[in-house]
Design a protein around this motif. Structure first.
Motif, PDB file in Angstrom:
ATOM      1  N   LEU A  33       0.932  -1.383  -0.038  1.00 41.88           N
ATOM      2  CA  LEU A  33      -0.095   0.149   0.026  1.00 41.88           C
ATOM      3  C   LEU A  33       0.796   1.234   0.080  1.00 41.88           C
ATOM      4  O   LEU A  33       0.835   2.080  -1.372  1.00 41.88           O
ATOM      5  N   ILE A  34       2.302   0.989   1.010  1.00 41.02           N
ATOM      6  CA  ILE A  34       2.849   2.871   0.724  1.00 41.02           C
ATOM      7  C   ILE A  34       3.288   2.851  -0.138  1.00 41.02           C
ATOM      8  O   ILE A  34       3.831   3.769  -0.825  1.00 41.02           O
ATOM      9  N   SER A  35       4.087   1.434  -0.787  1.00 44.95           N
ATOM     10  CA  SER A  35       4.700   1.661  -1.953  1.00 44.95           C
ATOM     11  C   SER A  35       3.905   2.412  -3.260  1.00 44.95           C
ATOM     12  O   SER A  35       4.595   2.732  -4.113  1.00 44.95           O
ATOM     13  N   VAL A  36       3.014   1.937  -3.037  1.00 46.39           N
ATOM     14  CA  VAL A  36       1.988   2.519  -4.127  1.00 46.39           C
ATOM     15  C   VAL A  36       1.867   3.912  -4.542  1.00 46.39           C
ATOM     16  O   VAL A  36       1.307   4.478  -5.420  1.00 46.39           O
ATOM     17  N   LEU A  37       1.182   3.569  -3.304  1.00 43.81           N
ATOM     18  CA  LEU A  37       0.727   5.064  -2.916  1.00 43.81           C
ATOM     19  C   LEU A  37       2.327   6.481  -2.783  1.00 43.81           C
ATOM     20  O   LEU A  37       2.011   7.839  -3.553  1.00 43.81           O
ATOM     21  N   LEU A  38       3.584   5.587  -2.878  1.00 40.92           N
ATOM     22  CA  LEU A  38       4.498   6.608  -3.104  1.00 40.92           C
ATOM     23  C   LEU A  38       4.833   6.716  -4.365  1.00 40.92           C
ATOM     24  O   LEU A  38       5.870   7.436  -5.266  1.00 40.92           O
ATOM     25  N   SER A  39       3.992   5.451  -5.060  1.00 40.73           N
ATOM     26  CA  SER A  39       5.098   5.198  -6.924  1.00 40.73           C
ATOM     27  C   SER A  39       3.905   6.657  -7.684  1.00 40.73           C
ATOM     28  O   SER A  39       4.308   7.084  -8.966  1.00 40.73           O
ATOM     29  N   ALA A  40       3.058   6.938  -7.669  1.00 41.05           N
ATOM     30  CA  ALA A  40       2.156   8.190  -8.281  1.00 41.05           C
ATOM     31  C   ALA A  40       3.062   9.116  -9.093  1.00 41.05           C
ATOM     32  O   ALA A  40       3.847   9.889  -8.095  1.00 41.05           O
TER      33      ALA A  40
END
Length: 211
Positions: A33-40
């Motif tokens: 979740l955190i990685s996807v949030l950061l990947s924007a």
């Protein structure tokens, strides 16, 4: 594009990569979740470099919340939009602790209620962490679906809706990963590598390259 051609495309992509997954590095639904949030608006490579330093220090809602915004920024400052992302991550951690027993909810509405989490991020988490047959549409998938005519649409929402409709159940869980990898490495934005594409003969893109 007719359905027989779509099925052949998916079959080839599956044969070439039977067990696809995200290129983001994670070991728990929370890390994902955190990685996807950061990947924007950032690359998976840049996110993985940052989280390789962050997660050994803090990889739970409690430990990241304890870092606070400023210390979290030190870990993610190489990622685009890191200021707003740090704020969203801290807020998300607080909500997970207070409302979800520190667990990532397996629920679309609950995920989309988290700061910085939209439909695409929710789709990725539901698909990759929990195995839901969701299809997150990013810029790569949007381009591939329109260029090949696999699932054309003027918006990401239209493309997602078309994909959900035309992709058979047996392919749905992995479809997101096949299409994103195809767009990232073969059907690239500026000059697609049609000459080395395993679905070139099925693709309906009119301006194919020799490369």
């Amino acid at each position: 594009m007719n359905q027989a051609k779509r099925i052949e495309i998916l079959t080839r992509l599956r044969d070439n990569n039977p067990t696809p997954t995200t290129e983001l590095a994670f070991s728990s639904p929370f890390e994902l979740l955190i990685s996807v949030l950061l990947s924007a608006q950032a690359t998976d490579v840049s996110v993985n470099k940052a989280t390789a330093k962050l997660y050994p220090v803090a990889n739970t809602p409690e430990t990241i919340l304890a870092l606070g915004v400023d210390r979290l920024k030190d870990y993610i400052k190489t990622i685009g939009l890191f200021n707003s992302k740090a704020e969203n991550v801290i807020k998300t951690c607080r909500i997970l602790i207070e409302q979800h027993h520190s667990q990532v909810p397996e629920d679309r509405a609950a995920l989309e209620a988290l700061p910085g989490v939209g439909r695409k991020t929710a789709n990725v988490v539901l698909n990759t962490a929990f195995g839901w047959p969701t299809i997150a549409v990013d810029t790569h998938i949007f381009r591939v679906c329109n260029r090949t005519r696999f699932a054309p649409g003027k918006t990401v929402e239209q493309v997602e809706e078309k994909l959900i409709k035309v992709v058979p159940a047996e392919f749905k869980v992995d479809c997101h990963h096949w299409l994103i990898l195809h767009g990232r490495y073969t059907c690239i934005a500026r000059k697609p590598r049609c000459g080395s594409c395993l679905i070139e003969d099925l693709c309906e893109f009119k301006e194919k390259t020799e490369e």
